[in-house]
Design an enzyme around this catalytic site. Structure first.
Site, PDB file in Angstrom:
ATOM      1  N   GLY A 256       0.815  -1.211   0.000  1.00 36.55           N
ATOM      2  CA  GLY A 256       0.000   0.000   0.000  1.00 36.55           C
ATOM      3  C   GLY A 256       0.845   1.255   0.000  1.00 36.55           C
TER       4      GLY A 256
ATOM      5  N   GLY B 178       2.618   3.566   1.510  1.00 34.38           N
ATOM      6  CA  GLY B 178       3.174   3.768   2.838  1.00 34.38           C
ATOM      7  C   GLY B 178       3.641   5.179   3.103  1.00 34.38           C
ATOM      8  NE  ARG B 179       8.817   6.254   0.381  1.00 35.16           N
ATOM      9  CZ  ARG B 179      10.120   6.364   0.206  1.00 35.16           C
ATOM     10  NH1 ARG B 179      10.808   7.164   0.984  1.00 35.16           N
ATOM     11  NH2 ARG B 179      10.732   5.680  -0.731  1.00 35.16           N
TER      12      ARG B 179
ATOM     13  CE  LYS C  53       8.608   7.810  -3.322  1.00 36.19           C
ATOM     14  NZ  LYS C  53       9.296   7.271  -4.516  1.00 36.19           N
TER      15      LYS C  53
ATOM     16  CG  ASP D  14      10.203   7.787   8.501  1.00 40.46           C
ATOM     17  OD1 ASP D  14       9.839   7.660   7.318  1.00 40.46           O
ATOM     18  OD2 ASP D  14      11.385   7.983   8.828  1.00 40.46           O
TER      19      ASP D  14
ATOM     20  NE  ARG E  82       4.704   9.304  -6.626  1.00 46.45           N
ATOM     21  CZ  ARG E  82       5.228   8.093  -6.441  1.00 46.45           C
ATOM     22  NH1 ARG E  82       6.407   7.801  -6.967  1.00 46.45           N
ATOM     23  NH2 ARG E  82       4.593   7.172  -5.741  1.00 46.45           N
TER      24      ARG E  82
ATOM     25  NE  ARG F 192       2.005   2.099  -6.473  1.00 47.35           N
ATOM     26  CZ  ARG F 192       3.261   2.526  -6.368  1.00 47.35           C
ATOM     27  NH1 ARG F 192       4.256   1.701  -6.633  1.00 47.35           N
ATOM     28  NH2 ARG F 192       3.532   3.754  -5.990  1.00 47.35           N
TER      29      ARG F 192
ATOM     30  CG  ASP G 136       5.469  -3.355  -4.934  1.00 49.59           C
ATOM     31  OD1 ASP G 136       6.084  -4.424  -5.070  1.00 49.59           O
ATOM     32  OD2 ASP G 136       5.948  -2.364  -4.342  1.00 49.59           O
TER      33      ASP G 136
ATOM     34  CG  ASP H 295       7.234   3.755  -6.918  1.00 53.16           C
ATOM     35  OD1 ASP H 295       6.770   4.902  -6.851  1.00 53.16           O
ATOM     36  OD2 ASP H 295       6.704   2.787  -6.359  1.00 53.16           O
TER      37      ASP H 295
END
Length: 487
Positions: A90, A92-93, A113, A125, A176, A183, A252, A262
């Site tokens: 998922g 995450g950031r 991001k 984090d 972005r 994905r 992913d 990514d």
């Protein structure tokens, strides 16, 4: 007074799917926001030029404020990482904060991001660091300049906030955009969690918004897979042609639209080595340069398996069987242009293979060789090429075959050279160039090199005298640089 974004619709299309696909998640504020980079050219194309001079923009770029009071959301997906099913992952950031429609009627999702933890952060984090954010900002725009499908970068924001990686680093946030960030892993999530209705709902949503031509097909889900296979094969052929190594081709990290997605431990080839590994974390070389075409197919198998509730196994396998031919055809088209041919013949593969072997033996710089060959067409001076290939006799034998092959095409040398110069870039984002920009930003709080590089890389095929130093061989210290999955 908050900024007004007239182009932004009041709701996100992703919300049409329902909350099993995402969770609303506010960003986590950081103190003393400031702008590190602002892509004014892209902002102009998006219809956001008026925001360039807005002093409040920094707070939006790091998530301290969100457009029109919208609540950001994080999407859930799964995926295979280094060949292993990693289960639920998922955003995450990454937070989807808004959408906009540009003057050309393209609809864009806008993500931040690094704006803080989400329900999918997996004890992380939720932050990104300045160095990796600068790299993604520059490379996504460099890839766009090269004409390779990619997510885009609008801005970098930062603040007085540090995070711990191998050492303490400055946090940063990348703004972005993409038509969608869906994905392969989004489909895998609902397949492996036994939710066929949600899987079909996602497929219908993707087809409706991004592949409407598939709707008229007898099986629109098979048509969707065929379209993704085609785009993925073409994308990776373009990567190979410019010597781009993704570094983390997990399922992913594969875009359903065939975009480069990514930018982590990526890199461009310097000396040509098919086994080059750009990711220091990739101990086995799974994602080496020469492996990328087959890893693309492996990931498409993951997507096809996720579509099994919607498409028969035989049809899925038949679709996947087309990948190799599609990739070879796309790569041949790239080589045709790089070599300056009007057409590509089966016999041209042996000519290209012999050239690759000469380049590999000498560790010839990939980008400089192809650019030099583009000029050789009109100059017919072998000296510059001889300086790049150690096996002089082998090079002369190859040039003799190449000259003979050129006589088959009825093109003037200037016309042929123009084709090659527009296919063989002069400027790429070499690791040491990004590193110089990063060090200036981190150590001197000087962000000017980021903009200089972005401006140069937005026109990589054009001669730019002011950036001549960017086109030179990397310095010796560049060989000590390494990039990994840590960002």
């Amino acid at each position: 007074m908050p900024l007004q974004f007239a182009q932004l619709p009041p709701a996100l299309r992703w919300q049409e799917l329902g909350t099993e696909f995402y969770q609303a998640c506010p960003s986590t504020p950081m103190a003393q926001a400031h702008t590190v980079a602002w892509n004014a050219e892209f902002a102009q194309a998006l219809g956001l030029a008026e925001l360039t001079q807005q002093h409040q923009i920094a707070d939006y770029l790091i998530g301290n404020q969100t457009p029109q009071g919208q609540t950001p959301l994080a999407t859930v997906y799964s995926g295979h990482q280094f060949g292993i099913n990693a289960g639920q992952l998922g955003d995450g950031r990454a937070l989807l904060i808004a959408e906009l429609t540009d003057p050309e009627a393209t609809r864009w999702e806008i993500q931040l991001k690094g704006a803080g933890p989400t329900p999918y952060s997996r004890r992380g984090d939720g932050r990104a660091v300045l160095r990796s954010t600068i790299r993604e900002y520059l490379c996504s725009e460099a890839m766009h300049g090269l004409g390779i499908p990619t997510t885009r970068a609008l801005a970098i924001g930062s603040a007085q906030h540090t995070v711990w990686r191998e050492t303490r680093e400055r946090a940063a946030v990348l703004t972005r955009l993409a038509p969608t960030f869906v994905r392969f892993g989004h489909f895998e999530h609902f397949y492996y969690h036994g939710q066929p209705q949600a899987l079909q709902k996602l497929a219908d949503w993707v087809i409706s918004h991004h592949y409407p031509e598939c709707q008229s097909n007898t099986n629109p889900y098979l048509a969707l897979l065929n379209a993704v296979i085609y785009r993925t094969a073409k994308l990776i052929a373009q990567w190979q042609a410019v010597g781009f190594c993704h570094g983390v081709m997990n399922s992913d990290n594969m875009s359903i639209l065939g975009l480069t997605l990514d930018y982590g431990p990526f890199g461009f080839l310097d000396g040509f080595n098919p086994a080059h590994i750009c990711n220091h974390s990739d101990d086995t070389g799974r994602y080496a340069y020469q492996q990328q075409p087959q890893i693309g197919l492996w990931n498409l198998h993951c997507l096809a398996q996720a579509l099994m509730p919607l498409v028969s196994k035989d049809d899925l396998l038949a679709a996947l069987a087309n990948y190799q031919d599609l990739f070879e055809s796309a790569f041949a088209e790239e080589l045709r242009k790089k070599l300056g041919f009007s057409n590509w013949y089966e016999s041209d593969w042996s000519l290209a293979t012999e050239l690759f072997e000469l380049m590999q033996a000498a560790q010839t710089d990939w980008t400089i060789f192809w650019r030099t060959l583009s000029h050789w067409i009109t100059e017919q001076n072998d000296t510059r090429l001889s300086d790049l290939i150690l096996h002089r006799e082998g090079l002369q034998n190859w040039l003799q075959q190449y000259r003979k092959r050129l006589t088959i095409d009825a093109q003037e040398p200037k016309q042929r050279s123009s084709l090659m110069l527009n296919s063989n870039p002069k400027y790429i984002l070499r690791n040491h160039l990004a590193e110089i920009a990063i060090r200036k930003a981190e150590n001197e709080h000087d962000f000017s090199e980021i903009e200089r590089l972005r401006h140069c890389l937005s026109n990589p095929y054009r001669e730019q005298n002011e950036y001549e130093s960017y086109a030179q061989l990397p310095p010796d210290w560049a060989s000590t640089l390494s990039v990994s999955c840590s960002s």
